[in-house]
Structures are given as C-alpha cells and as structure tokens.
Write an enzyme that holds these catalytic residues in place. Structure first.
Site, PDB file in Angstrom:
ATOM      1  N   ASP A 178       9.566   3.021   1.764  1.00  0.00           N
ATOM      2  CA  ASP A 178       8.359   3.791   2.057  1.00  0.00           C
ATOM      3  C   ASP A 178       8.112   3.712   3.552  1.00  0.00           C
ATOM      4  O   ASP A 178       7.559   2.743   4.063  1.00  0.00           O
ATOM      5  CB  ASP A 178       7.177   3.222   1.271  1.00  0.00           C
ATOM      6  CG  ASP A 178       5.878   3.982   1.533  1.00  0.00           C
ATOM      7  OD1 ASP A 178       5.808   4.727   2.525  1.00  0.00           O
ATOM      8  OD2 ASP A 178       4.920   3.811   0.755  1.00  0.00           O
ATOM      9  N   LYS A 181       2.816  11.497   6.632  1.00  0.00           N
ATOM     10  CA  LYS A 181       1.966  11.316   7.813  1.00  0.00           C
ATOM     11  C   LYS A 181       2.497  12.066   9.039  1.00  0.00           C
ATOM     12  O   LYS A 181       2.243  13.248   9.199  1.00  0.00           O
ATOM     13  CB  LYS A 181       1.743   9.837   8.091  1.00  0.00           C
ATOM     14  CG  LYS A 181       0.904   9.156   7.006  1.00  0.00           C
ATOM     15  CD  LYS A 181       0.384   7.824   7.450  1.00  0.00           C
ATOM     16  CE  LYS A 181      -0.395   7.132   6.338  1.00  0.00           C
ATOM     17  NZ  LYS A 181      -1.640   7.797   5.970  1.00  0.00           N
ATOM     18  N   PHE A 241       0.863  -1.182   0.000  1.00  0.00           N
ATOM     19  CA  PHE A 241       0.000   0.000   0.000  1.00  0.00           C
ATOM     20  C   PHE A 241       0.895   1.226   0.000  1.00  0.00           C
ATOM     21  O   PHE A 241       1.553   1.538   0.993  1.00  0.00           O
ATOM     22  CB  PHE A 241      -0.938   0.045   1.205  1.00  0.00           C
ATOM     23  CG  PHE A 241      -1.855   1.240   1.149  1.00  0.00           C
ATOM     24  CD1 PHE A 241      -2.994   1.211   0.363  1.00  0.00           C
ATOM     25  CD2 PHE A 241      -1.551   2.413   1.829  1.00  0.00           C
ATOM     26  CE1 PHE A 241      -3.825   2.322   0.267  1.00  0.00           C
ATOM     27  CE2 PHE A 241      -2.371   3.525   1.744  1.00  0.00           C
ATOM     28  CZ  PHE A 241      -3.515   3.475   0.959  1.00  0.00           C
TER      29      PHE A 241
END
Length: 405
Positions: free
Chosen positions: A230, A259, A145
C-alpha cells in the site's frame, strides 16, 4: 491570528453547522493555494507542511497538471467504462511501465484501490492457488491504516476507526508491524496475501526494521502468497524513491496507489500487478463508474510524466535529509522517524500535545497535522525549497521552546 474584519469565524461556524463532525480541522479556512503555500479567507498565507496527506506531492496547482486538466475539461470528462476514451490507454500504459507491471486497474480513492486489491487477492487465491472457497485469509499489520470502509476497518486496530462499525468482515490476521517472525509464523495454506504499508503513515511515520520488507518478500515467494504494498501515502516520490519499498530493493506482486496520483486535482487511484494476478478479473466482477475517467487519466498521465524525470524523487531525498537533520537538532523533539520529505516527530509530552503544537504552528503560519498524542506528521510538497524548510524548522523550534500556556 485574524483581523477585526475577519471572515474566518463565520466560515468556521458555517462548516460546523452544516457538516458531519468526522474531522477536527484546525481553525484555518483556505481560499487559495499555489506551490507550497495556501492563503486563507482573510489573506493570510501559510506554509503547507501536510500536502493533503501526500495527495499534493507536486504542490498546489502544479502548472503542468493544471494545464492537462484544463485541456481535458474542454474535451470530455466522463464516459464510464462502458466505452473506451482516448486518455485511458496512455495513462494505464504509463503507470504500468512506472511500476514495471503488466496491467493497471484504475479506481478513484485509496480505499477503493485497497478494496480492489483485497478482492483480487481472494479471487487469485481461489482460482490460482487453490484455496478452498470462503477460506482465503490476508495478513495485515497492527496499527495499519488502509482506509475507512467497512471491510478495511474490520482489520484496523485503531478504536476510533473501528469501534461501533461492526459486524466486521472476517478473513484477516493481524500481526505486529516490524515483527518478521510473527508474520511468517502466521502464513498457512489459506493465506493468499500480505497487505502492508512499507512505512506506516497514520501510525506516526513508522519505518520498519532493516530487512523486514525483504524478509516478507522472501516468505511470500516461498509460500506462494501475494505481497501487496500500500503505497498510497508513501509512494510516488514521497520518500526519495518512486516507491518506499524500493529502499530495500523489494518488488511487490501488487502496488496499491492513490493520493498523489491525482496531482491534488481529482481523486485517482489504481492497482498495478502482472497479468497472472490482475488477469483473474473478468467483465462484471469489479468496476467503478468514475474509475479511469478521461479527466482523471489526463491528470494521472501527466503525474507519471513528472515522476519519470526523477527530479521529484531526487528533491525528496536531498531536502528530506535537510528536514530530518534540522528536526533532530530542535529541543523538545524526542524522536524523528521517516524517509525523504516525510517525518513523524515525537514531541516531549511534558511540553504540549500534538494538537496544541499544530495550533501554535498555524498561528505562526505553518500547517501540520497531529496523530496519536504528542506526535506530529510533516509531509511538505516535493516542490518545497531549502529556504521554506528552514522557515518551518524555525517555527517548530519557536513553538517547542515557548512555555505552554
């Protein structure tokens, strides 16, 4: 769950009426938050055990981050990259040093940062490695993801994220996550990068086998391929280290961050790499109107300061051990995965689905999120206390010990 004069049903109905249904939220309408707690429109408090998918690593409204945002709001919030503002170099230098890299390219969202990494890797492949034009290929992992843009869903294996959004972008090879042999066998003369999550979050907080990340690093070095980590969900203290990839002593060629970099206040993302990689970009080839704006940089610089203390990494490691040990003792839990204050919990599917578990936990004042059947994800803010962890563990135990309705 609500009182006679509850505002929740009306607020939920309004949200349902006026927004596209791209999410299936729990029936909670949050109006206020501080630390590890949120309060709904009816005044009921909940322990936040999701932390905005790690965007709130430092908790809701961390005083230092709020102060930095307030101070910047009184000065200047946006200039665009057509000019240089006085917060830009401070943020970029601090983040580059935290990552031990030469350069930083700020963006806004995590998906933007992933797209940036893809573009940089391809350009590096053509200009530095010498891959023929249009032949650059990037290896990714199954069940990944990395976001939901058109390019990113092109290499997703999640049908919900991918189906009906084609035609898809070529140039990606998908291999099983955790299978080092399959990954190394997929590398060829056109491979420019390996892009993966050091721990797969959306897939259920999957930790790869020991030696997997180190093996990828060795293969990438040997075959002149960029290793891209990531760390949007797994990084910035979440797993007990600044970056999850550090658990294997691995340094990637490129970090993709987001984030928690915005402190739960503004969207901030970035790519960090050395000059021989990020230096391939020239003016006009990539950009963002809001990327690296003064408000984002002021908050992001304060986030870097918090991480430099090492306190949050230490808290995550220590309290994460308490969380994982407590989860393993709860009846009805089939498996617990993760590191630090991050856990994927597989519930006995004979008891309930993950969604049902989340709904019942919300009724008891604890907010978590399900993923894939009977799995729930736990990612509390790193400011959480031992007592709050024990409270959540107790509620999870209550839910799983109760008979399904």
């Amino acid at each position: 769950m609500t009182t006679v004069d509850s505002r929740t049903p009306e607020a939920l109905a309004d949200a349902e009426r006026w927004t596209a249904h791209n999410y299936h939220p729990l029936p909670v309408v949050i109006a206020d938050a501080e630390g590890a707690w949120v309060t709904d429109v009816d005044g009921r408090r909940y322990l936040d055990f999701l932390a905005g998918y790690s965007a709130l690593n430092f908790g809701h409204r961390h005083p230092a981050l709020i102060a930095a945002a307030h101070a910047q709001l009184d000065r200047v919030t946006l200039t665009s990259r057509a000019f240089v503002h006085d917060q830009f170099a401070t943020f970029c230098r601090g983040l580059a040093e935290l990552c031990d890299k030469d350069l930083v390219l700020p963006m806004n969202t995590g998906a933007e940062a992933v797209e940036t990494a893809i573009k940089v890797a391809r350009k590096w492949g053509y200009q530095v490695k010498g891959v023929p034009d249009g032949r650059a290929n990037i290896i990714v992992a199954e069940n990944n993801f990395h976001g939901r843009t058109t390019t990113i869903v092109s290499f997703s294996t999640d049908p919900d994220a991918r189906d009906d959004f084609g035609p898809y972008t070529p140039g990606f090879t998908i291999v099983p996550y955790g299978d080092l042999d399959a990954l190394t066998a997929a590398i060829d003369e056109h491979t420019v990068a390996v892009l993966l999550e050091p721990i797969q979050g959306e897939a259920g907080v999957l930790v790869p086998p020991a030696g997997y990340l180190a093996g990828i690093r060795a293969a990438c070095t040997d075959r002149n391929v960029l290793m891209i980590a990531d760390e949007i969900q797994s990084g910035l203290g979440r797993t007990g280290r600044t970056f999850a990839i550090e658990h294997e002593g691995v340094v990637p060629d490129m970090y993709v961050l987001g984030k928690a970099l915005g402190g739960g206040i503004v969207p901030v993302s970035a790519v960090a790499a050395n000059r021989d990689v990020l230096g391939v970009l020239k003016p006009g080839e990539h950009g963002s109107t809001f990327g690296g704006n003064p408000l984002a940089c002021a908050v992001g610089a304060e986030v870097v300061k918090l991480l430099r203390t090492g306190d949050f990494q230490e808290r995550s490691a220590k309290l994460g051990q308490r969380l994982h040990e407590g989860l393993a003792e709860i009846g009805g839990v089939r498996a617990v995965r993760g590191r630090g204050l991050w856990a994927g919990v597989d519930i006995d599917p004979g008891l309930m689905t993950g969604r049902q578990a989340c709904e019942r936990l919300a009724e008891r004042g604890v907010l978590v999120k399900d993923t894939h059947g009977s799995t729930i994800r736990l990612a509390p803010p790193l400011v959480i206390t031992e007592e709050e962890i024990d409270l959540a563990l107790g509620k999870i135990g209550e839910v799983l010990s109760a008979r399904t309705s």
